[in-house]
Design a protein around this motif. Structure first.
Motif, short mmCIF file in Angstrom:
data_model
loop_
_atom_site.label_atom_id
_atom_site.label_comp_id
_atom_site.label_asym_id
_atom_site.label_seq_id
_atom_site.Cartn_x
_atom_site.Cartn_y
_atom_site.Cartn_z
N ASP A 145 -1.50 -10.24 -16.73
CA ASP A 145 -1.40 -9.34 -15.60
C ASP A 145 -0.09 -8.57 -15.78
OD1 ASP A 145 -1.88 -8.40 -12.90
OD2 ASP A 145 -0.29 -9.77 -12.27
N LEU A 146 0.08 -7.46 -15.09
CA LEU A 146 1.34 -6.69 -15.26
C LEU A 146 2.31 -6.93 -14.10
CD1 LEU A 146 3.07 -4.53 -16.69
CD2 LEU A 146 1.72 -2.80 -15.52
N ASP A 147 1.92 -6.44 -12.93
CA ASP A 147 2.81 -6.53 -11.77
C ASP A 147 2.95 -7.99 -11.34
OD1 ASP A 147 4.20 -6.09 -9.41
OD2 ASP A 147 2.40 -5.57 -8.29
N GLY A 158 -2.31 -7.47 -6.78
CA GLY A 158 -3.44 -7.58 -7.71
C GLY A 158 -4.69 -6.85 -7.26
N VAL A 159 -4.60 -6.23 -6.07
CA VAL A 159 -5.77 -5.56 -5.49
C VAL A 159 -5.67 -4.06 -5.78
CG1 VAL A 159 -6.85 -5.02 -3.27
CG2 VAL A 159 -5.99 -7.32 -3.72
N ARG A 162 -5.88 0.13 -5.77
CA ARG A 162 -5.25 1.09 -4.85
C ARG A 162 -6.14 1.36 -3.62
NH1 ARG A 162 -3.91 6.38 -7.96
NH2 ARG A 162 -3.17 4.77 -9.40
N SER A 206 -4.50 -5.49 -16.03
CA SER A 206 -3.86 -5.13 -14.76
C SER A 206 -4.78 -4.22 -13.96
CB SER A 206 -2.55 -4.40 -15.04
OG SER A 206 -2.07 -3.77 -13.88
N ALA A 207 -4.73 -4.38 -12.63
CA ALA A 207 -5.48 -3.48 -11.75
C ALA A 207 -4.84 -2.11 -11.68
CB ALA A 207 -5.55 -4.10 -10.36
N SER A 208 -3.64 -1.96 -12.25
CA SER A 208 -2.90 -0.71 -12.08
C SER A 208 -3.28 0.37 -13.08
CB SER A 208 -1.40 -0.96 -12.20
OG SER A 208 -0.71 0.27 -12.12
N LYS A 209 -3.58 1.54 -12.55
CA LYS A 209 -3.85 2.69 -13.42
C LYS A 209 -2.57 3.24 -14.00
CE LYS A 209 -7.92 3.80 -10.76
NZ LYS A 209 -8.84 4.75 -10.22
N ASN A 210 -1.44 2.78 -13.50
CA ASN A 210 -0.13 3.21 -14.02
C ASN A 210 0.38 2.28 -15.13
OD1 ASN A 210 0.54 5.51 -12.18
ND2 ASN A 210 0.23 3.93 -10.64
N LYS A 255 -10.43 -7.39 -9.52
CA LYS A 255 -10.13 -8.80 -9.23
C LYS A 255 -10.43 -9.04 -7.74
CE LYS A 255 -6.24 -8.28 -12.41
NZ LYS A 255 -4.79 -8.23 -12.59
P1 B16 Z 1 -2.06 1.35 -9.06
P2 B16 Z 1 -1.50 -6.02 -11.25
C1 B16 Z 1 -1.76 -4.28 -9.22
O1 B16 Z 1 -1.14 -4.65 -10.44
C2 B16 Z 1 -0.75 -4.44 -8.10
O2 B16 Z 1 -0.39 -5.82 -7.94
C3 B16 Z 1 -1.34 -3.93 -6.81
O3 B16 Z 1 -0.39 -4.04 -5.77
C4 B16 Z 1 -1.77 -2.47 -7.01
O4 B16 Z 1 -2.39 -1.97 -5.82
C5 B16 Z 1 -2.75 -2.39 -8.17
O5 B16 Z 1 -2.14 -2.91 -9.34
C6 B16 Z 1 -3.20 -0.97 -8.45
O6 B16 Z 1 -2.09 -0.23 -8.91
O7 B16 Z 1 -2.05 1.95 -7.69
O8 B16 Z 1 -0.79 1.61 -9.84
O9 B16 Z 1 -3.30 1.76 -9.84
O10 B16 Z 1 -0.86 -7.15 -10.47
O11 B16 Z 1 -3.01 -6.13 -11.35
O12 B16 Z 1 -0.83 -5.79 -12.57
#
Ligand code: B16
Ligand code: MG
Length: 221
Positions: free
Chosen positions: A9-11, A46-47, A49, A116-120, A147
């Motif tokens: 996972d990232l964040d 982990g949820v 956006r 990671s759920a993050s697109k960033n 997730k």
């Molecule tokens: P983004 P992870 C998740 O990262 C964050 O924990 C969560 O707070 C965020 O909403 C999600 O990524 C989406 O991120 O808005 O940057 O696409 O813990 O899955 O690495």
């Protein structure tokens, strides 16, 4: 257990971007007349956006007030604020032990994946100077369900050609641990036992500083 891939996972595992997510969501929620605190923020980790926005709207009893277009505009606004805060991220923000573990995994010929759920995620990994230490970064748009569904971990394993039975996932969030267990992988949790054990985490560590290749090899012995 033979380990052929480790999915991170990232964040909350590689670095702490949770605080920036929190600041940006808190600002957006306040604009909607909704107050969120750190305890509520745990439910956003982990949820995705859009799902995070839905949870905030439900929390403020505003779930049915907004059109799909308005929700997309709000999520975009939050992301713009979040991305502004990401200029602060640099290699010094990599959590303890992570770079060393990634180097050990490279030396042991173990595949490394970001789930990671993050697109960033690609931008954050670049800012951390870690991109080259990963074999694959799953784009959350590649999978149908976020997730706690197993999709993102299964896609990561598939992308590097490893059966889930030979994979370890590392997560800090309940939804993430549930995803790893649904994918039938070994789950290492980073955080508190009482938060992560009920989700089925195989082993919980208080911080990433305790992670190492020799430690991971003891899993499932
Ligand atoms: P983004 P992870 C998740 O990262 C964050 O924990 C969560 O707070 C965020 O909403 C999600 O990524 C989406 O991120 O808005 O940057 O696409 O813990 O899955 O690495
Ligand atoms: Mg996380």
């Amino acid at each position: 257990m033979i380990i052929k891939a480790v999915l991170f996972d990232l964040d909350g595992v590689i670095t702490d971007t949770a605080e920036y997510h929190y600041v940006a969501w808190k600002q957006l929620a306040a604009q909607l007349g909704i107050e969120i605190d750190e305890a509520f923020n745990e439910q956003l980790k982990g949820v995705s956006r859009m799902e995070s926005l839905e949870r905030i709207l439900r929390h403020g009893n505003r779930a049915n007030d907004l059109s799909a277009e308005e929700k997309i505009a709000l999520a975009t606004q939050k992301n713009n604020e979040y991305v502004k805060l990401l200029v602060n991220v640099s290699p010094k923000d990599v959590y303890p032990g992570i770079r060393e573990l990634l180097l050990e995994l490279r030396a042991a010929d173990v595949r490394t994946v970001i789930a990671s759920a993050s697109k960033n995620a690609p931008q954050i990994l670049n800012s951390l100077a870690l991109t080259d230490l990963f074999d694959y970064i799953v784009n959350p748009d590649e999978v149908a369900h976020g997730k706690p569904a197993p999709d993102i971990f299964l896609r990561g394993a598939e992308a590097v050609g490893v059966n889930p039975a030979f994979c370890v996932g590392i997560e800090d969030a309940q939804a993430g641990v549930e995803a790893i267990k649904s994918a039938k992988m070994v789950a290492v949790g980073i955080g508190e036992e009482h938060v992560l054990k009920p989700s089925g985490t195989d082993v919980v560590l208080p911080s990433t500083g305790s992670l190492s290749w020799s430690f991971l090899q003891t899993l499932g012995e």
